[in-house]
Design a protein around this motif. Structure first.
Motif, PDB file in Angstrom:
ATOM      1  N   UNK A 135       0.836  -1.202   0.000  1.00 57.16           N
ATOM      2  CA  UNK A 135       0.000   0.000   0.000  1.00 57.16           C
ATOM      3  C   UNK A 135       0.865   1.244   0.000  1.00 57.16           C
ATOM      4  N   UNK A 136       0.498   2.220  -0.831  1.00 53.16           N
ATOM      5  CA  UNK A 136       1.177   3.515  -0.873  1.00 53.16           C
ATOM      6  C   UNK A 136       0.183   4.575  -0.408  1.00 53.16           C
ATOM      7  N   UNK A 137       0.455   5.096   0.797  1.00 56.76           N
ATOM      8  CA  UNK A 137      -0.465   6.082   1.361  1.00 56.76           C
ATOM      9  C   UNK A 137      -0.405   7.400   0.612  1.00 56.76           C
ATOM     10  N   UNK A 138       0.735   7.688  -0.047  1.00 56.91           N
ATOM     11  CA  UNK A 138       0.895   8.976  -0.715  1.00 56.91           C
ATOM     12  C   UNK A 138      -0.156   9.185  -1.802  1.00 56.91           C
ATOM     13  N   UNK A 139      -0.492   8.093  -2.549  1.00 54.62           N
ATOM     14  CA  UNK A 139      -1.497   8.221  -3.608  1.00 54.62           C
ATOM     15  C   UNK A 139      -2.640   7.221  -3.457  1.00 54.62           C
ATOM     16  N   UNK A 140      -2.721   6.573  -2.293  1.00 51.34           N
ATOM     17  CA  UNK A 140      -3.830   5.666  -1.975  1.00 51.34           C
ATOM     18  C   UNK A 140      -3.989   4.593  -3.053  1.00 51.34           C
ATOM     19  N   UNK A 141      -2.903   3.872  -3.345  1.00 52.18           N
ATOM     20  CA  UNK A 141      -2.954   2.785  -4.312  1.00 52.18           C
ATOM     21  C   UNK A 141      -2.380   1.520  -3.678  1.00 52.18           C
ATOM     22  N   UNK A 154      -4.486  -9.608 -11.118  1.00 56.66           N
ATOM     23  CA  UNK A 154      -4.099  -8.869  -9.926  1.00 56.66           C
ATOM     24  C   UNK A 154      -5.313  -8.127  -9.372  1.00 56.66           C
ATOM     25  N   UNK A 155      -5.500  -8.235  -8.047  1.00 61.99           N
ATOM     26  CA  UNK A 155      -6.619  -7.579  -7.389  1.00 61.99           C
ATOM     27  C   UNK A 155      -6.118  -6.705  -6.251  1.00 61.99           C
ATOM     28  N   UNK A 156      -6.952  -5.739  -5.856  1.00 65.98           N
ATOM     29  CA  UNK A 156      -6.643  -4.946  -4.662  1.00 65.98           C
ATOM     30  C   UNK A 156      -6.541  -5.918  -3.483  1.00 65.98           C
ATOM     31  N   UNK A 157      -5.369  -5.987  -2.883  1.00 64.09           N
ATOM     32  CA  UNK A 157      -5.178  -6.931  -1.791  1.00 64.09           C
ATOM     33  C   UNK A 157      -4.576  -6.307  -0.561  1.00 64.09           C
ATOM     34  N   UNK A 158      -4.531  -4.977  -0.525  1.00 60.05           N
ATOM     35  CA  UNK A 158      -3.892  -4.299   0.603  1.00 60.05           C
ATOM     36  C   UNK A 158      -4.870  -4.153   1.765  1.00 60.05           C
ATOM     37  N   UNK A 159      -4.356  -4.373   2.969  1.00 63.05           N
ATOM     38  CA  UNK A 159      -5.156  -4.140   4.156  1.00 63.05           C
ATOM     39  C   UNK A 159      -5.423  -2.650   4.298  1.00 63.05           C
ATOM     40  N   UNK A 160      -6.568  -2.353   4.896  1.00 62.09           N
ATOM     41  CA  UNK A 160      -6.877  -0.953   5.144  1.00 62.09           C
ATOM     42  C   UNK A 160      -5.814  -0.353   6.050  1.00 62.09           C
ATOM     43  N   UNK A 161      -5.224   0.757   5.643  1.00 63.03           N
ATOM     44  CA  UNK A 161      -4.176   1.359   6.481  1.00 63.03           C
ATOM     45  C   UNK A 161      -4.724   1.838   7.813  1.00 63.03           C
ATOM     46  N   UNK A 162      -3.906   1.642   8.826  1.00 64.08           N
ATOM     47  CA  UNK A 162      -4.296   2.144  10.131  1.00 64.08           C
ATOM     48  C   UNK A 162      -4.290   3.675  10.116  1.00 64.08           C
ATOM     49  N   UNK A 163      -5.370   4.281  10.570  1.00 65.60           N
ATOM     50  CA  UNK A 163      -5.387   5.745  10.590  1.00 65.60           C
ATOM     51  C   UNK A 163      -4.347   6.281  11.568  1.00 65.60           C
ATOM     52  N   UNK A 164      -3.748   7.379  11.181  1.00 68.14           N
ATOM     53  CA  UNK A 164      -2.783   8.013  12.064  1.00 68.14           C
ATOM     54  C   UNK A 164      -3.494   8.465  13.337  1.00 68.14           C
ATOM     55  N   UNK A 165      -2.964   8.068  14.508  1.00 66.06           N
ATOM     56  CA  UNK A 165      -3.633   8.459  15.751  1.00 66.06           C
ATOM     57  C   UNK A 165      -3.594   9.976  15.942  1.00 66.06           C
TER      58      UNK A 165
END
Length: 359
Positions: free
Chosen positions: A102-108, A170-181
């Protein structure tokens, strides 16, 4: 007589003529011989030139023969190379070597795939999609996926003997990123508990709840130790709390006698004694030293803050304690038959903290 002289003159003249003619003939013979020699030398030179030309012709013929041999050798090598190199159509497999990431910079969510390919001549590879734009070489590709996206990646390997096509889904397989506390900062001033604070005077027992905390010695020169207690339940109830600054503010309300004559240091220790002071257990040596003060006639407060104090409070809260408590005492006593002490009022003593809480 005259006739005889004439004959003699004629003979002499004849002799001179003969010698002159002979000399002239000898000179002609020499010239003729030199000319012949020159012509012979020229003839020799021409023969040498002819020999040289023959040599050149011979060398050219040899060179021609060598060129013919070289051409023949090259032809043989080419035939050998063609025989040794066996051409082969491409074969290929696809392998995921990284992902999903997962790349948080561009949400991919991206995958990286490589082609394991064989064939002769070496095949060229083309991809249906490469979001790296060839950054990893021709045998690797990156595919970026948006949320919910599925993509079939196709690779084609080609050479002169044919081509092969492989694909991978290929499918979206990334876990949902943990939100920054979210970090919440706060501060709190906690006043010492009057009911939980007091002192123990050796030979006189314990006293609590009187707004008086004595440190020093009595009028019969027995040791007196002071005790301070703080209710930290509100701090212990906070999850993931981290202290960034801790200060203990202890003003001295009154001085009795001359405490600097009998002792030179006040020790302040973290010491847990609970809701009551027990004699002699709580009077004995013990606790974690957090600060010392030099005693002198100008000492008017015992306020301080340091990393040791902060660490002790963090440990107390992390372990779920509801009280943060201290013991204060001299390192010695006087023997002057009078009380030498400092008096503290718990209502004026404050534990001041700054903290962060992650939510």
């Amino acid at each position: 007589m005259k006739r005889n002289k004439f004959y003699i003159f004629l003979i002499i003249l004849t002799i001179i003529s003969l010698f002159s003619f002979a000399a002239l003939c000898n000179q002609c013979a020499v010239d003729t011989g030199d000319k012949v020699d020159v012509e012979e030398d020229e003839t020799v030179v021409d023969e040498d030139d002819a020999d040289t030309d023959d040599d050149i012709d011979t060398d050219n013929e040899d060179d021609t023969d060598m060129d013919d041999d070289t051409d023949a050798s090259d032809d043989d090598d080419t035939d050998t190379d063609d025989a040794d190199t066996e051409k082969e159509a491409p074969t290929m497999t696809l392998e995921i070597y990284e992902g999903p990431m997962y790349s948080a910079a561009d949400d991919i969510c991206y995958w990286r795939v490589k082609a394991n390919v064989d064939g002769s001549p070496n095949p060229t590879i083309s991809w249906s999609r490469d979001n790296s734009n060839g950054s990893f070489g021709t045998k690797k590709a990156q595919v970026n996926l948006n949320r919910g996206e599925t993509y079939t990646l196709i690779a084609i390997a080609t050479n002169s003997e044919g081509s092969v096509e492989k694909s991978i889904v290929l499918e979206w397989g990334c876990d949902e990123p943990e939100p920054e506390p979210e970090i919440i900062t706060g501060d709190m001033d906690i006043t010492a508990s009057n009911s939980g604070s007091g002192y123990i005077a050796q030979g006189f027992g314990a006293t609590m709840g009187t707004n008086e905390v004595f440190i020093g010695d009595t009028n019969v020169d027995t040791v007196t130790k002071g005790y301070l207690s703080f209710n930290i339940s509100d701090l212990s109830d906070m999850d993931d709390i981290t202290f960034t600054d801790v200060d203990l503010r202890i003003p001295i309300d009154e001085v009795g006698g001359e405490p600097w004559l009998g002792a030179d240091i006040i020790n302040i220790k973290v010491f847990y004694y609970g809701s009551n002071l027990d004699v002699p257990e709580d009077f004995e040596i013990g606790g974690e030293l957090v600060k010392t003060f030099n005693i002198n006639d100008s000492l008017d407060n015992l306020s301080f803050g340091n990393n040791t104090l902060k660490s002790e409070l963090q440990d107390a809260v992390d372990s779920g304690k509801s009280r943060f408590q201290f013991k204060l005492g001299f390192n010695n006593k006087s023997n002057n038959g009078m009380g030498d002490w400092y008096l503290l009022n718990p209502d004026n003593v404050t534990l001041s903290v700054e903290y962060e809480v992650a939510e």
